[in-house]
Write an enzyme that holds these catalytic residues in place. Structure first.
Site, short mmCIF file in Angstrom:
data_model
loop_
_atom_site.label_atom_id
_atom_site.label_comp_id
_atom_site.label_asym_id
_atom_site.label_seq_id
_atom_site.Cartn_x
_atom_site.Cartn_y
_atom_site.Cartn_z
N GLY A 15 -1.66 4.33 -10.37
CA GLY A 15 -1.10 3.46 -9.31
C GLY A 15 0.42 3.37 -9.44
O GLY A 15 1.15 3.51 -8.46
N CYS A 16 0.88 3.16 -10.67
CA CYS A 16 2.34 3.07 -10.92
C CYS A 16 3.02 4.38 -10.54
O CYS A 16 4.06 4.39 -9.88
CB CYS A 16 2.63 2.78 -12.39
SG CYS A 16 1.88 1.28 -13.02
N LYS A 49 -5.07 2.10 -1.43
CA LYS A 49 -5.43 3.27 -2.23
C LYS A 49 -6.93 3.26 -2.53
O LYS A 49 -7.43 2.31 -3.11
CB LYS A 49 -4.64 3.27 -3.55
CG LYS A 49 -3.14 3.35 -3.32
CD LYS A 49 -2.36 3.13 -4.60
CE LYS A 49 -2.43 1.71 -5.08
NZ LYS A 49 -1.57 1.44 -6.25
N GLY A 86 -2.43 4.34 -15.17
CA GLY A 86 -1.06 4.53 -14.68
C GLY A 86 -0.94 5.34 -13.40
O GLY A 86 0.18 5.63 -12.97
O1 PXL Z 1 -1.41 0.02 -14.35
C1 PXL Z 1 -0.94 -1.25 -14.19
C2 PXL Z 1 0.11 -1.63 -15.18
C3 PXL Z 1 1.39 -1.86 -14.75
N1 PXL Z 1 2.41 -2.20 -15.57
C4 PXL Z 1 2.20 -2.33 -16.89
C5 PXL Z 1 0.94 -2.13 -17.41
C6 PXL Z 1 -0.14 -1.76 -16.54
C7 PXL Z 1 -1.48 -1.52 -17.04
O2 PXL Z 1 -1.87 -1.64 -18.13
O3 PXL Z 1 0.77 -2.28 -18.71
C8 PXL Z 1 3.33 -2.70 -17.76
#
Ligand code: PXL
Length: 272
Positions: free
Chosen positions: A220-221, A184, A218
């Site tokens: 990426g998630c 990415k 967030g």
């Molecule tokens: O964005 C990555 C990420 C993934 N998962 C959790 C997070 C974070 C970023 O802070 O807190 C639980």
């Protein structure tokens, strides 16, 4: 139940996220669930840790006991028709080892591994011993690995500063781990946000207009969760990524804004 009612009920595709809880709900399992719902997929969760944070600042990470991580995954895989699985923040080596133990037994289901190591804010999220386990044990199980530029640079051992280097890094990582790799490029500032997919024996690009001047959290998630949702619905990989890229770009564009002291807080709107 009447026949009419029975005919109307239908089952949704199911996706599992193995991830941490983000108290600010922009990233982590919360982002994954919102994304799954928005794309018409029923999401189930195996929580790996609890993160107390606001966008831009991690305050504390409390890992879950590896045994409860294992039990959540085993139960969910036994009782739900999980079609695709995503891993997000796995926190430490003991949790990565439990996740690998469970996922090794899983056949014919897509696995998207988002190698969450560093938050956009720069906070380290993964203990360094765990990275070796990812490389040796988890990546080879994946359908797709979705590193950002920082994570890919760490994995190839050199900085990635332009599109040519992105193609080379995606190819190196794909061949090394025997999986498709979506690198990415969102953090490589330009007019377009370009990602590079290595798949089989070639690379291809996915591009969308870059949404400038936003401190995102967030993305990426949300992106890898959207790919997971599309795979769960049966899309082939290239199509799943194209749909997910449109989804995450729309979510960034229609962000929410709050004021907090002197700062402004931005959050993605996954319902867009
Ligand atoms: O964005 C990555 C990420 C993934 N998962 C959790 C997070 C974070 C970023 O802070 O807190 C639980």
């Amino acid at each position: 139940m009447s026949n009419k009612k029975a005919r109307r009920s239908q089952s949704a595709a199911v996706a599992l996220t193995i991830a941490g809880s983000d108290s600010s709900a922009g990233a982590g399992a919360q982002a994954d669930l919102k994304t799954f719902s928005a794309l018409g997929v029923y999401g189930v969760t195996a929580m790996t840790c609890i993160v107390a944070e606001t966008p831009g600042k991690v305050s504390r990470i409390q890992p879950a006991d590896p045994e409860i991580v294992h039990e959540q995954i085993e139960l969910l895989l036994k009782h739900f028709p999980v079609a695709a699985i995503k891993t997000g923040l796995l926190c430490n080596a003991a949790i990565v080892a439990e996740v690998v133990r469970s996922l090794r037994k899983v056949k014919r289901r897509h696995l998207v591994v988002d190698p969450v190591m560093i938050a956009t804010s720069g906070d380290a999220l993964l203990a360094s011993k765990a990275v070796q386990l990812y490389e040796r044990e988890l990546f080879p199980l994946a359908t797709l690995i979705t590193p950002n530029l920082d994570e890919a640079a760490r994995l190839v051992g050199e900085p990635i500063g332009n599109l040519g280097e992105m193609h080379r890094a995606a190819t190196t990582l794909g061949k090394k781990y025997g999986a498709a790799v979506l690198l990415k490029g969102g953090h490589l500032r330009g007019r377009q946000a370009i990602d590079v997919l290595y798949f089989g024996n070639g690379t291809r690009e996915f591009s969308a207009p870059f949404v400038a001047r936003l401190k995102t959290h967030g993305t990426g998630c949300t992106y890898s969760a959207a790919i997971t949702a599309e795979l769960a619905k049966g899309a082939e990989l290239g199509r799943a990524i194209a749909t997910a890229k449109r989804f995450v770009t729309a979510a960034i564009r229609s962000h929410f804004v709050w004021k907090s002291g002197r700062d402004r807080i931005f959050a993605l709107n996954q319902s867009s």
